[in-house]
Design a protein around this motif. Structure first.
Motif, mmCIF file in Angstrom:
data_model
loop_
_atom_site.group_PDB
_atom_site.id
_atom_site.type_symbol
_atom_site.label_atom_id
_atom_site.label_comp_id
_atom_site.label_asym_id
_atom_site.label_seq_id
_atom_site.Cartn_x
_atom_site.Cartn_y
_atom_site.Cartn_z
ATOM 1 N N PHE A 219 0.809 -1.218 0.000
ATOM 2 C CA PHE A 219 0.000 0.000 0.000
ATOM 3 C C PHE A 219 0.846 1.273 0.000
ATOM 4 N N ARG A 220 2.030 1.217 0.581
ATOM 5 C CA ARG A 220 2.870 2.415 0.694
ATOM 6 C C ARG A 220 3.142 3.089 -0.656
ATOM 7 N N PRO A 221 3.452 2.341 -1.739
ATOM 8 C CA PRO A 221 3.645 3.016 -3.030
ATOM 9 C C PRO A 221 2.380 3.705 -3.537
ATOM 10 N N VAL A 222 1.212 3.191 -3.168
ATOM 11 C CA VAL A 222 -0.052 3.828 -3.558
ATOM 12 C C VAL A 222 -0.158 5.201 -2.901
ATOM 13 N N ILE A 223 0.220 5.272 -1.623
ATOM 14 C CA ILE A 223 0.197 6.556 -0.910
ATOM 15 C C ILE A 223 1.149 7.545 -1.577
ATOM 16 N N GLN A 224 2.376 7.067 -1.855
ATOM 17 C CA GLN A 224 3.375 7.957 -2.442
ATOM 18 C C GLN A 224 2.916 8.445 -3.821
ATOM 19 N N LYS A 225 2.320 7.565 -4.596
ATOM 20 C CA LYS A 225 1.812 7.948 -5.912
ATOM 21 C C LYS A 225 0.739 9.029 -5.776
ATOM 22 N N GLY A 226 -0.158 8.863 -4.799
ATOM 23 C CA GLY A 226 -1.207 9.852 -4.589
ATOM 24 C C GLY A 226 -0.665 11.203 -4.172
ATOM 25 N N LEU A 227 0.336 11.190 -3.301
ATOM 26 C CA LEU A 227 0.949 12.443 -2.861
ATOM 27 C C LEU A 227 1.672 13.141 -4.008
ATOM 28 N N SER A 228 2.344 12.375 -4.843
ATOM 29 C CA SER A 228 3.017 12.954 -6.008
ATOM 30 C C SER A 228 1.999 13.539 -6.979
ATOM 31 N N THR A 229 0.870 12.856 -7.136
ATOM 32 C CA THR A 229 -0.196 13.351 -8.003
ATOM 33 C C THR A 229 -0.778 14.645 -7.458
ATOM 34 N N LEU A 230 -0.911 14.721 -6.135
ATOM 35 C CA LEU A 230 -1.404 15.942 -5.502
ATOM 36 C C LEU A 230 -0.456 17.106 -5.768
ATOM 37 N N SER A 231 0.842 16.862 -5.634
ATOM 38 C CA SER A 231 1.834 17.911 -5.904
ATOM 39 C C SER A 231 1.760 18.366 -7.356
ATOM 40 N N GLU A 232 1.561 17.419 -8.257
ATOM 41 C CA GLU A 232 1.452 17.764 -9.681
ATOM 42 C C GLU A 232 0.220 18.616 -9.937
ATOM 43 N N ALA A 233 -0.874 18.314 -9.218
ATOM 44 C CA ALA A 233 -2.102 19.090 -9.399
ATOM 45 C C ALA A 233 -1.908 20.536 -8.972
ATOM 46 N N PHE A 234 -1.242 20.744 -7.845
ATOM 47 C CA PHE A 234 -0.978 22.115 -7.402
ATOM 48 C C PHE A 234 -0.033 22.814 -8.371
ATOM 49 N N LYS A 235 0.926 22.074 -8.895
ATOM 50 C CA LYS A 235 1.855 22.660 -9.860
ATOM 51 C C LYS A 235 1.097 23.104 -11.100
ATOM 52 N N GLY A 236 0.073 22.330 -11.503
ATOM 53 C CA GLY A 236 -0.733 22.696 -12.661
ATOM 54 C C GLY A 236 -1.498 23.992 -12.459
ATOM 55 N N LEU A 237 -1.703 24.358 -11.194
ATOM 56 C CA LEU A 237 -2.365 25.625 -10.865
ATOM 57 C C LEU A 237 -1.367 26.747 -10.602
ATOM 58 N N ASN A 238 -0.072 26.432 -10.756
ATOM 59 C CA ASN A 238 0.992 27.383 -10.405
ATOM 60 C C ASN A 238 0.916 27.774 -8.938
ATOM 61 N N GLU A 239 0.555 26.788 -8.120
ATOM 62 C CA GLU A 239 0.468 26.985 -6.679
ATOM 63 C C GLU A 239 1.464 26.049 -5.993
ATOM 64 N N PRO A 240 2.083 26.504 -4.888
ATOM 65 C CA PRO A 240 2.975 25.605 -4.151
ATOM 66 C C PRO A 240 2.171 24.535 -3.417
ATOM 67 N N SER A 241 2.767 23.364 -3.277
ATOM 68 C CA SER A 241 2.099 22.307 -2.517
ATOM 69 C C SER A 241 1.982 22.739 -1.060
ATOM 70 N N PRO A 242 0.786 22.656 -0.479
ATOM 71 C CA PRO A 242 0.620 23.085 0.915
ATOM 72 C C PRO A 242 1.297 22.102 1.864
ATOM 73 N N ARG A 243 1.831 22.620 2.948
ATOM 74 C CA ARG A 243 2.454 21.760 3.945
ATOM 75 C C ARG A 243 1.368 21.044 4.739
ATOM 76 N N PHE A 244 1.697 19.844 5.158
ATOM 77 C CA PHE A 244 0.756 19.082 5.971
ATOM 78 C C PHE A 244 0.779 19.599 7.407
ATOM 79 N N THR A 245 -0.395 19.757 7.988
ATOM 80 C CA THR A 245 -0.478 20.162 9.391
ATOM 81 C C THR A 245 -0.933 19.012 10.286
ATOM 82 N N SER A 246 -1.505 17.985 9.699
ATOM 83 C CA SER A 246 -1.880 16.797 10.468
ATOM 84 C C SER A 246 -1.957 15.608 9.526
#
Length: 240
Positions: free
Chosen positions: A84-111
């Motif tokens: 399951f761990r690679p699935v999590i990492q893939k999702g997080l990388s996809t999230l970063s790519e989505a923010f990049k597509g908006l020209n927005e920095p990836s938000p830091r995790f608070t929890s």
């Protein structure tokens, strides 16, 4: 796992959901569903979209995204953390790519939260009451004041619902134990979460490392509490 509120307005949030959907499709998650109707207010930490694998035969994982929240979920049949761990990492990388597509920095995790829900059905309960199973098999003994012996007409029907909260190295562990239903069958449910509340770098490898630390705590507790069931469950030890 949860991310800090993005600070995006409703229109930009909709763009984020579409950006994530496009990036997720490239990774094999092209089926998506909207959880709340379009036009409804999107409150903080509310899931709006679910993204599922393209192949309907592979329904064991999904991602959820909303206003300030992202989750990676493993559905039955769950194999192990190593899978399951690679699935999590893939999702997080996809999230970063989505923010990049908006020209927005990836938000830091608070929890972040790692949560396991374990169900024990009749093949493991073997005729015991919930109280007996929790005490005799899992080791969660419930000692009641003696007055209950005089007022309880059916001691065997006493149904405990326990909640434990304790500090652990990664943050805080919360356990809920009691009766429930799995696939229309009565079961004893143990719902365990480790909650991490601190600033976490958005780098996917760092986030996965934090989640792995929390998962290892849950795994240790699980393996030790089901010692008497090892012969029946044949658990696989996966440390990483």
């Amino acid at each position: 796992s949860g991310v800090a509120p993005s600070g995006l307005n409703s229109n930009r949030l909709e763009e984020l959901f579409m950006q994530f959907g496009a990036a997720a499709a490239k990774e094999g998650y092209s089926r998506f569903e909207r959880v709340i109707p379009p036009g409804f207010p999107i409150t903080p930490f509310q899931v709006v979209y679910r993204y599922r694998p393209s192949e309907t035969a592979d329904a064991s994982t999904l991602y959820q995204l909303g206003n300030g929240v992202f989750t990676a979920n493993a559905l039955p049949p769950y194999k192990n953390w190593g899978t399951f761990r690679p699935v999590i990492q893939k999702g997080l990388s996809t999230l970063s790519e989505a923010f990049k597509g908006l020209n927005e920095p990836s938000p830091r995790f608070t929890s972040a939260i790692v949560r396991y829900i374990d169900g024990y059905r009749s093949d493991l309960i073997k005729g015991r009451s919930t109280r007996e199973f929790l005490a005799d098999i899992l080791g969660f003994e419930l000692k009641l004041p003696s007055v209950f012996d005089s007022v309880c007409t059916e001691p065997g029907q006493l149904i405990p619902q326990l909640q434990l909260t304790l500090p652990v190295s990664a943050g805080q562990m919360v356990m809920l134990l009691g009766e429930g239903v799995i696939d229309n069958q009565s079961a004893v449910i143990v719902d365990t979460s480790v909650i991490i509340q601190r600033d976490i770098d958005p780098d996917p490898s760092i986030v996965v490392g934090v989640l792995t630390e929390a998962r290892n705590i849950i795994h240790k507790v699980f393996m030790e509490t089901v010692t008497k069931l090892h012969a029946d469950m044949e658990p696989i030890e996966v440390a990483n």
